[in-house]
Write a protein that holds these residues in place. Sequence first.
Motif, PDB file in Angstrom:
ATOM      1  N   GLU A   3      24.134 -30.810 -52.123  1.00  0.00           N
ATOM      2  CA  GLU A   3      23.540 -31.533 -53.323  1.00  0.00           C
ATOM      3  C   GLU A   3      24.187 -30.718 -54.670  1.00  0.00           C
ATOM      4  O   GLU A   3      24.602 -29.326 -54.737  1.00  0.00           O
ATOM      5  CB  GLU A   3      22.129 -30.999 -53.178  1.00  0.00           C
ATOM      6  N   ILE A   4      24.288 -31.176 -55.796  1.00  0.00           N
ATOM      7  CA  ILE A   4      24.765 -30.822 -57.069  1.00  0.00           C
ATOM      8  C   ILE A   4      23.624 -29.663 -57.659  1.00  0.00           C
ATOM      9  O   ILE A   4      22.414 -30.084 -57.688  1.00  0.00           O
ATOM     10  CB  ILE A   4      25.226 -31.910 -57.977  1.00  0.00           C
ATOM     11  N   SER A   5      24.190 -28.756 -57.916  1.00  0.00           N
ATOM     12  CA  SER A   5      23.329 -27.507 -58.397  1.00  0.00           C
ATOM     13  C   SER A   5      22.973 -28.037 -59.927  1.00  0.00           C
ATOM     14  O   SER A   5      23.514 -28.784 -60.590  1.00  0.00           O
ATOM     15  CB  SER A   5      24.091 -26.210 -58.609  1.00  0.00           C
ATOM     16  N   PRO A   6      21.553 -27.386 -60.345  1.00  0.00           N
ATOM     17  CA  PRO A   6      21.236 -27.616 -61.430  1.00  0.00           C
ATOM     18  C   PRO A   6      22.159 -27.294 -62.852  1.00  0.00           C
ATOM     19  O   PRO A   6      22.061 -27.787 -63.740  1.00  0.00           O
ATOM     20  CB  PRO A   6      19.971 -26.953 -61.565  1.00  0.00           C
ATOM     21  N   ALA A   7      22.752 -26.064 -62.600  1.00  0.00           N
ATOM     22  CA  ALA A   7      23.734 -26.002 -63.719  1.00  0.00           C
ATOM     23  C   ALA A   7      24.908 -26.825 -63.803  1.00  0.00           C
ATOM     24  O   ALA A   7      25.289 -27.133 -64.628  1.00  0.00           O
ATOM     25  CB  ALA A   7      24.319 -24.493 -63.077  1.00  0.00           C
ATOM     26  N   MET A   8      25.239 -27.227 -62.468  1.00  0.00           N
ATOM     27  CA  MET A   8      26.401 -28.494 -62.652  1.00  0.00           C
ATOM     28  C   MET A   8      26.073 -29.798 -63.151  1.00  0.00           C
ATOM     29  O   MET A   8      26.566 -30.375 -63.861  1.00  0.00           O
ATOM     30  CB  MET A   8      26.957 -28.686 -61.137  1.00  0.00           C
ATOM     31  N   ARG A   9      24.701 -30.076 -62.962  1.00  0.00           N
ATOM     32  CA  ARG A   9      24.155 -31.257 -63.446  1.00  0.00           C
ATOM     33  C   ARG A   9      23.827 -31.157 -65.187  1.00  0.00           C
ATOM     34  O   ARG A   9      24.267 -32.175 -65.532  1.00  0.00           O
ATOM     35  CB  ARG A   9      22.677 -31.615 -62.858  1.00  0.00           C
ATOM     36  N   LYS A  10      23.506 -29.983 -65.409  1.00  0.00           N
ATOM     37  CA  LYS A  10      23.401 -29.840 -66.772  1.00  0.00           C
ATOM     38  C   LYS A  10      24.818 -29.777 -67.406  1.00  0.00           C
ATOM     39  O   LYS A  10      24.948 -30.420 -68.500  1.00  0.00           O
ATOM     40  CB  LYS A  10      23.019 -28.376 -67.305  1.00  0.00           C
ATOM     41  N   LEU A  11      25.873 -29.224 -66.806  1.00  0.00           N
ATOM     42  CA  LEU A  11      27.367 -29.022 -67.486  1.00  0.00           C
ATOM     43  C   LEU A  11      27.738 -30.793 -67.458  1.00  0.00           C
ATOM     44  O   LEU A  11      28.213 -31.040 -68.687  1.00  0.00           O
ATOM     45  CB  LEU A  11      28.000 -28.449 -66.564  1.00  0.00           C
ATOM     46  N   ILE A  12      27.500 -31.582 -66.553  1.00  0.00           N
ATOM     47  CA  ILE A  12      28.165 -32.897 -66.491  1.00  0.00           C
ATOM     48  C   ILE A  12      27.131 -33.760 -67.584  1.00  0.00           C
ATOM     49  O   ILE A  12      27.829 -34.495 -68.337  1.00  0.00           O
ATOM     50  CB  ILE A  12      27.764 -33.592 -65.067  1.00  0.00           C
ATOM     51  N   HIS A  13      25.905 -33.595 -67.965  1.00  0.00           N
ATOM     52  CA  HIS A  13      24.979 -34.091 -68.850  1.00  0.00           C
ATOM     53  C   HIS A  13      25.557 -33.621 -70.298  1.00  0.00           C
ATOM     54  O   HIS A  13      25.724 -34.572 -71.017  1.00  0.00           O
ATOM     55  CB  HIS A  13      23.580 -33.760 -68.424  1.00  0.00           C
ATOM     56  N   ASP A  14      25.913 -32.319 -70.225  1.00  0.00           N
ATOM     57  CA  ASP A  14      26.364 -31.871 -71.577  1.00  0.00           C
ATOM     58  C   ASP A  14      27.777 -32.674 -71.981  1.00  0.00           C
ATOM     59  O   ASP A  14      28.139 -33.051 -73.167  1.00  0.00           O
ATOM     60  CB  ASP A  14      26.622 -30.384 -71.723  1.00  0.00           C
ATOM     61  N   TYR A  15      28.705 -32.824 -70.962  1.00  0.00           N
ATOM     62  CA  TYR A  15      29.953 -33.293 -71.317  1.00  0.00           C
ATOM     63  C   TYR A  15      29.836 -34.895 -71.553  1.00  0.00           C
ATOM     64  O   TYR A  15      30.466 -35.526 -72.310  1.00  0.00           O
ATOM     65  CB  TYR A  15      30.893 -33.059 -69.932  1.00  0.00           C
ATOM     66  N   GLN A  16      28.750 -35.548 -70.719  1.00  0.00           N
ATOM     67  CA  GLN A  16      28.471 -36.881 -71.160  1.00  0.00           C
ATOM     68  C   GLN A  16      28.130 -36.965 -72.628  1.00  0.00           C
ATOM     69  O   GLN A  16      28.380 -37.943 -73.116  1.00  0.00           O
ATOM     70  CB  GLN A  16      27.363 -37.473 -70.158  1.00  0.00           C
ATOM     71  N   PHE A  17      27.073 -36.191 -73.062  1.00  0.00           N
ATOM     72  CA  PHE A  17      26.692 -36.149 -74.379  1.00  0.00           C
ATOM     73  C   PHE A  17      27.750 -35.941 -75.201  1.00  0.00           C
ATOM     74  O   PHE A  17      27.910 -36.715 -76.678  1.00  0.00           O
ATOM     75  CB  PHE A  17      25.567 -35.110 -74.490  1.00  0.00           C
ATOM     76  N   TRP A  18      28.830 -34.955 -74.946  1.00  0.00           N
ATOM     77  CA  TRP A  18      30.027 -34.792 -75.852  1.00  0.00           C
ATOM     78  C   TRP A  18      30.750 -35.929 -75.983  1.00  0.00           C
ATOM     79  O   TRP A  18      31.325 -36.216 -77.077  1.00  0.00           O
ATOM     80  CB  TRP A  18      30.596 -33.607 -75.184  1.00  0.00           C
ATOM     81  N   GLN A  19      31.110 -36.540 -74.886  1.00  0.00           N
ATOM     82  CA  GLN A  19      31.949 -38.066 -74.964  1.00  0.00           C
ATOM     83  C   GLN A  19      31.392 -38.936 -75.713  1.00  0.00           C
ATOM     84  O   GLN A  19      32.155 -39.579 -76.584  1.00  0.00           O
ATOM     85  CB  GLN A  19      31.927 -38.548 -73.558  1.00  0.00           C
ATOM     86  N   LYS A  20      30.105 -39.163 -75.871  1.00  0.00           N
ATOM     87  CA  LYS A  20      29.287 -40.133 -76.490  1.00  0.00           C
ATOM     88  C   LYS A  20      29.451 -39.580 -77.925  1.00  0.00           C
ATOM     89  O   LYS A  20      29.571 -40.392 -79.038  1.00  0.00           O
ATOM     90  CB  LYS A  20      27.965 -40.311 -75.990  1.00  0.00           C
ATOM     91  N   SER A  21      29.374 -38.325 -78.389  1.00  0.00           N
ATOM     92  CA  SER A  21      29.304 -37.672 -79.764  1.00  0.00           C
ATOM     93  C   SER A  21      30.849 -37.933 -80.325  1.00  0.00           C
ATOM     94  O   SER A  21      30.900 -38.145 -81.625  1.00  0.00           O
ATOM     95  CB  SER A  21      28.988 -36.366 -79.951  1.00  0.00           C
ATOM     96  N   LEU A  22      31.781 -38.268 -79.669  1.00  0.00           N
ATOM     97  CA  LEU A  22      32.996 -38.714 -80.161  1.00  0.00           C
ATOM     98  C   LEU A  22      33.251 -39.981 -80.814  1.00  0.00           C
ATOM     99  O   LEU A  22      33.990 -40.048 -81.520  1.00  0.00           O
ATOM    100  CB  LEU A  22      34.201 -38.475 -79.051  1.00  0.00           C
ATOM    101  N   SER A  23      32.312 -40.899 -80.494  1.00  0.00           N
ATOM    102  CA  SER A  23      32.315 -42.092 -81.056  1.00  0.00           C
ATOM    103  C   SER A  23      31.885 -42.071 -82.440  1.00  0.00           C
ATOM    104  O   SER A  23      30.939 -41.529 -82.800  1.00  0.00           O
ATOM    105  CB  SER A  23      31.583 -43.112 -80.212  1.00  0.00           C
ATOM    106  N   PRO A  24      32.803 -42.424 -83.393  1.00  0.00           N
ATOM    107  CA  PRO A  24      32.229 -42.371 -84.723  1.00  0.00           C
ATOM    108  C   PRO A  24      31.035 -43.213 -85.197  1.00  0.00           C
ATOM    109  O   PRO A  24      30.963 -44.507 -84.527  1.00  0.00           O
ATOM    110  CB  PRO A  24      33.464 -42.812 -85.591  1.00  0.00           C
TER     111      PRO A  24
END
Length: 278
Positions: A3-24
């Motif tokens: 199972e993916i650890s909570p820390a890894m899930r949070k990192l993936i979630h943060d990176y997904q948020f970061w990717q979306k934030s790149l859209s102008p």
Amino acid sequence: MSEISPAMRKLIHDYQFWQKSLSPDPEAINIKVDEVASKVASFYERIRKIVDWKEQHLMRRVAIERILKRRLLLRIKEQQIAEPFVFELIRGGYFPSTPIEKTKIGVIQNVLDKYIFILDNLKKIDIKDKNRGELYTDILGIAACEIEETLDPNFYFKQNALLNFVETIMRARIKIGERAQKLTEITKEEVNTQIYIAAQQALFKLDLPIISYNLIKRCYPFWNNASQGQIQEFTQNICIILEDIEKTLNHPLANKFYKIAERYDTPYLLLDDIITAN
């Protein structure tokens, strides 16, 4: 499958948020520069491709600090300097791939007002170990970090997401021996802070101004949105605050924490590349 650890899930979630934030934002009004400035930015972008991360951001932060220092010296009291300051940074090509919205000018003015207040009140503070010139330089360096983060928040968000992940993992793995505990009398909070510093140094080779800025945000969570009263109190204690940061950075076990973090920097940076690519 594990199972993916909570820390890894949070990192993936943060990176997904970061990717979306790149859209102008299609409704945002960005600051535009003239053709000459665009050519300068294009040249700067080519330069960025042949230098590493640290050099890129050091170049930019040094430029912010240099321009800020000059504009503060030439400033007329109560003058609003954010707009010409931001325009000069853009024309200089220091934010070639980061659209800067016009609303950021007001935010930058608030940041500038905060540090101008601190700098203007240094003469009222009893300074012991440092001379005023050194203190002025230290504060200017921290101000440059906050300005860079304000103008390029997406980059800092991604960087901090990885730092938080590494800190979480290292907290679970690092145990302080009984002998070291007795010799240094290190507390759990100090251990966590040393891990945080070591992660910054090992992963991104961050230097004193930006680590100091990050520690200020960590110790004073209100800092980016500080009230005038909080700024006044911070200013009155600025020498103590910076001395505490210096002591923290020079902790007897600091080098040991760094060596541990350095062992794992490559896997974590590879993880960063993998998640970013996906």
